[in-house]
Structures are given as C-alpha cells and as structure tokens.
Scaffold this motif. Structure first.
Motif, PDB file in Angstrom:
ATOM      1  N   VAL A   1       3.858 -11.117   6.878  1.00  0.00           N
ATOM      2  CA  VAL A   1       2.850 -11.074   5.462  1.00  0.00           C
ATOM      3  C   VAL A   1       1.363 -10.329   6.137  1.00  0.00           C
ATOM      4  CG1 VAL A   1       1.152 -12.775   4.279  1.00  0.00           C
ATOM      5  CG2 VAL A   1       3.572 -13.178   4.401  1.00  0.00           C
ATOM      6  N   PRO A   2       0.835 -10.637   7.041  1.00  0.00           N
ATOM      7  CA  PRO A   2      -0.408  -9.877   7.601  1.00  0.00           C
ATOM      8  C   PRO A   2      -0.183  -8.432   7.791  1.00  0.00           C
ATOM      9  CG  PRO A   2      -0.094 -11.790   9.066  1.00  0.00           C
ATOM     10  CD  PRO A   2       1.026 -11.691   8.401  1.00  0.00           C
ATOM     11  N   ALA A   3       0.957  -7.907   7.990  1.00  0.00           N
ATOM     12  CA  ALA A   3       1.175  -6.395   8.304  1.00  0.00           C
ATOM     13  C   ALA A   3       1.424  -5.631   6.795  1.00  0.00           C
ATOM     14  CB  ALA A   3       2.761  -6.160   9.020  1.00  0.00           C
ATOM     15  N   VAL A   4       1.895  -6.536   5.975  1.00  0.00           N
ATOM     16  CA  VAL A   4       1.844  -5.928   4.334  1.00  0.00           C
ATOM     17  C   VAL A   4       0.492  -6.170   3.900  1.00  0.00           C
ATOM     18  CG1 VAL A   4       2.640  -6.527   2.164  1.00  0.00           C
ATOM     19  CG2 VAL A   4       4.303  -6.810   3.994  1.00  0.00           C
ATOM     20  N   ALA A   5      -0.321  -7.121   4.225  1.00  0.00           N
ATOM     21  CA  ALA A   5      -1.890  -7.064   3.647  1.00  0.00           C
ATOM     22  C   ALA A   5      -2.494  -5.782   4.349  1.00  0.00           C
ATOM     23  CB  ALA A   5      -2.382  -8.422   4.215  1.00  0.00           C
ATOM     24  N   SER A   6      -2.260  -5.647   5.666  1.00  0.00           N
ATOM     25  CA  SER A   6      -2.941  -4.419   6.376  1.00  0.00           C
ATOM     26  C   SER A   6      -2.688  -3.394   5.805  1.00  0.00           C
ATOM     27  CB  SER A   6      -2.608  -4.512   7.866  1.00  0.00           C
ATOM     28  OG  SER A   6      -3.227  -3.533   8.394  1.00  0.00           O
ATOM     29  N   LEU A   7      -1.267  -3.143   5.510  1.00  0.00           N
ATOM     30  CA  LEU A   7      -0.634  -1.808   4.623  1.00  0.00           C
ATOM     31  C   LEU A   7      -1.518  -1.690   3.256  1.00  0.00           C
ATOM     32  CD1 LEU A   7       2.799  -1.459   5.588  1.00  0.00           C
ATOM     33  CD2 LEU A   7       1.102   0.072   6.308  1.00  0.00           C
ATOM     34  N   GLU A   8      -1.579  -2.677   2.882  1.00  0.00           N
ATOM     35  CA  GLU A   8      -2.409  -2.858   1.280  1.00  0.00           C
ATOM     36  C   GLU A   8      -3.668  -2.227   1.381  1.00  0.00           C
ATOM     37  OE1 GLU A   8      -2.342  -5.369  -2.748  1.00  0.00           O
ATOM     38  OE2 GLU A   8      -1.875  -6.321  -0.819  1.00  0.00           O
ATOM     39  N   ARG A   9      -4.318  -2.496   2.413  1.00  0.00           N
ATOM     40  CA  ARG A   9      -5.618  -2.331   2.552  1.00  0.00           C
ATOM     41  C   ARG A   9      -5.959  -0.881   2.938  1.00  0.00           C
ATOM     42  NH1 ARG A   9      -6.122  -7.495   5.064  1.00  0.00           N
ATOM     43  NH2 ARG A   9      -5.837  -6.558   6.948  1.00  0.00           N
ATOM     44  N   MET A  10      -4.897  -0.241   3.604  1.00  0.00           N
ATOM     45  CA  MET A  10      -4.977   1.123   4.154  1.00  0.00           C
ATOM     46  C   MET A  10      -4.319   2.078   3.257  1.00  0.00           C
ATOM     47  SD  MET A  10      -4.487   0.475   8.198  1.00  0.00           S
ATOM     48  CE  MET A  10      -2.451   1.130   8.156  1.00  0.00           C
ATOM     49  N   ILE A  11      -4.142   1.652   1.835  1.00  0.00           N
ATOM     50  CA  ILE A  11      -3.551   2.747   1.133  1.00  0.00           C
ATOM     51  C   ILE A  11      -4.403   3.777   0.699  1.00  0.00           C
ATOM     52  CG2 ILE A  11      -2.461   3.145  -1.237  1.00  0.00           C
ATOM     53  CD1 ILE A  11      -1.202   0.325  -1.065  1.00  0.00           C
ATOM     54  N   ASP A  12      -4.007   5.106   0.947  1.00  0.00           N
ATOM     55  CA  ASP A  12      -4.814   6.237   0.568  1.00  0.00           C
ATOM     56  C   ASP A  12      -4.473   6.703  -0.863  1.00  0.00           C
ATOM     57  OD1 ASP A  12      -6.714   8.123   0.551  1.00  0.00           O
ATOM     58  OD2 ASP A  12      -5.462   9.510   2.026  1.00  0.00           O
ATOM     59  N   TYR A  13      -5.280   6.424  -1.696  1.00  0.00           N
ATOM     60  CA  TYR A  13      -5.041   6.836  -2.931  1.00  0.00           C
ATOM     61  C   TYR A  13      -5.058   8.311  -3.427  1.00  0.00           C
ATOM     62  CZ  TYR A  13      -4.731   2.001  -4.171  1.00  0.00           C
ATOM     63  OH  TYR A  13      -4.401   0.584  -4.116  1.00  0.00           O
ATOM     64  N   SER A  14      -5.826   9.214  -2.414  1.00  0.00           N
ATOM     65  CA  SER A  14      -6.097  10.451  -2.579  1.00  0.00           C
ATOM     66  C   SER A  14      -4.832  11.252  -1.894  1.00  0.00           C
ATOM     67  CB  SER A  14      -7.612  10.799  -1.859  1.00  0.00           C
ATOM     68  OG  SER A  14      -7.335  10.662  -0.522  1.00  0.00           O
ATOM     69  N   ASP A  15      -4.064  10.692  -1.482  1.00  0.00           N
ATOM     70  CA  ASP A  15      -2.760  11.199  -0.731  1.00  0.00           C
ATOM     71  C   ASP A  15      -1.815  11.696  -1.910  1.00  0.00           C
ATOM     72  OD1 ASP A  15      -0.946  12.078   1.090  1.00  0.00           O
ATOM     73  OD2 ASP A  15      -0.180  10.098   1.514  1.00  0.00           O
ATOM     74  N   GLU A  16      -1.532  12.946  -1.853  1.00  0.00           N
ATOM     75  CA  GLU A  16      -0.670  13.302  -2.817  1.00  0.00           C
ATOM     76  C   GLU A  16       0.653  13.349  -2.709  1.00  0.00           C
ATOM     77  OE1 GLU A  16      -1.487  17.493  -3.318  1.00  0.00           O
ATOM     78  OE2 GLU A  16      -3.556  17.191  -3.961  1.00  0.00           O
ATOM     79  N   SER A  17       1.161  13.010  -1.337  1.00  0.00           N
ATOM     80  CA  SER A  17       2.574  12.865  -0.896  1.00  0.00           C
ATOM     81  C   SER A  17       3.059  11.370  -1.206  1.00  0.00           C
ATOM     82  CB  SER A  17       2.713  13.212   0.406  1.00  0.00           C
ATOM     83  OG  SER A  17       2.125  12.112   1.243  1.00  0.00           O
TER      84      SER A  17
END
Length: 110
Positions: free
Chosen positions: A27-43
């Motif tokens: 659960v903390p790993a998923v929350a960490s990944l959610e905070r690190m989502i880069d919406y400007s990443d085209e891929s």
C-alpha cells in the motif's frame, strides 16, 4: 476440534502475514507511485507502473479477504464449542486479515 483449531490457526497466521505485507509494504509503494506520476510523460510509463502496482494491491487484497474467511470459519467453530484459546487467536488474526482485505481489495473505502 483440536485439529480443526490448529489448522485454522496456522492458516490464519499465514493470511495475517500476507495482510501485514499488503498493509505495510504494498500500500505505501502504490501511494508513492501515485505521487510520482508524471503527467507530462508522453509514453505513460509512470501511469502504467502505477496501474500495475494498483492492480497487484487489489489482487492481494482480494486474496487476503477471501483467504481470511477460511481460517475464520475453521477457528470460530472450535472457539465457540470448546472455548479454545488457540482458536480464539485464530479468529482474531483472520478477522484482522479480513478487514485489511476489505480496505485494500475492494473499492469500498477508496
């Protein structure tokens, strides 16, 4: 009844350990990944990584939920009939696993 309570207790310990792994690692790993989502990443790589991690969290939550029901049933019968302390510990551990499974495996509390 003693064999039933021992079997339920062992299964409840295993499911409880899975629930603790889910709650304190996944659960903390998923929350960490959610905070690190880069919406400007085209891929969309960060979004795909989060989606896979979230899917794993939900799957482990469902396994914990339904896996916790079996030892709960196996332990509640001897706990009520013979008042076995081992069976009551199994009931408590499996109940905790069921609650964590409900929290992480369903979208009821998200």
């Amino acid at each position: 009844m003693k064999g039933l309570s021992i079997t339920g207790f062992i299964i409840s310990i295993l499911i409880f350990l899975l629930a603790m792994y889910l709650q304190f690692v996944v659960v903390p790993a998923v929350a960490s990944l959610e905070r690190m989502i880069d919406y400007s990443d085209e891929s969309g790589l960060s979004s795909m990584m989060w989606a896979q991690a979230h899917s794993m969290k939900v799957n482990l939550g469902m396994i914990t939920l339904f896996g916790g029901i079996l030892p709960f049933i196996l332990c509640i019968i001897p706990a009520l009939k013979t008042k076995s302390k081992l069976a009551w510990v199994g009931v408590v551990l499996s109940f905790i696993a069921i609650v964590i499974g409900i929290l992480s495996g369903t979208h009821m509390f998200s």
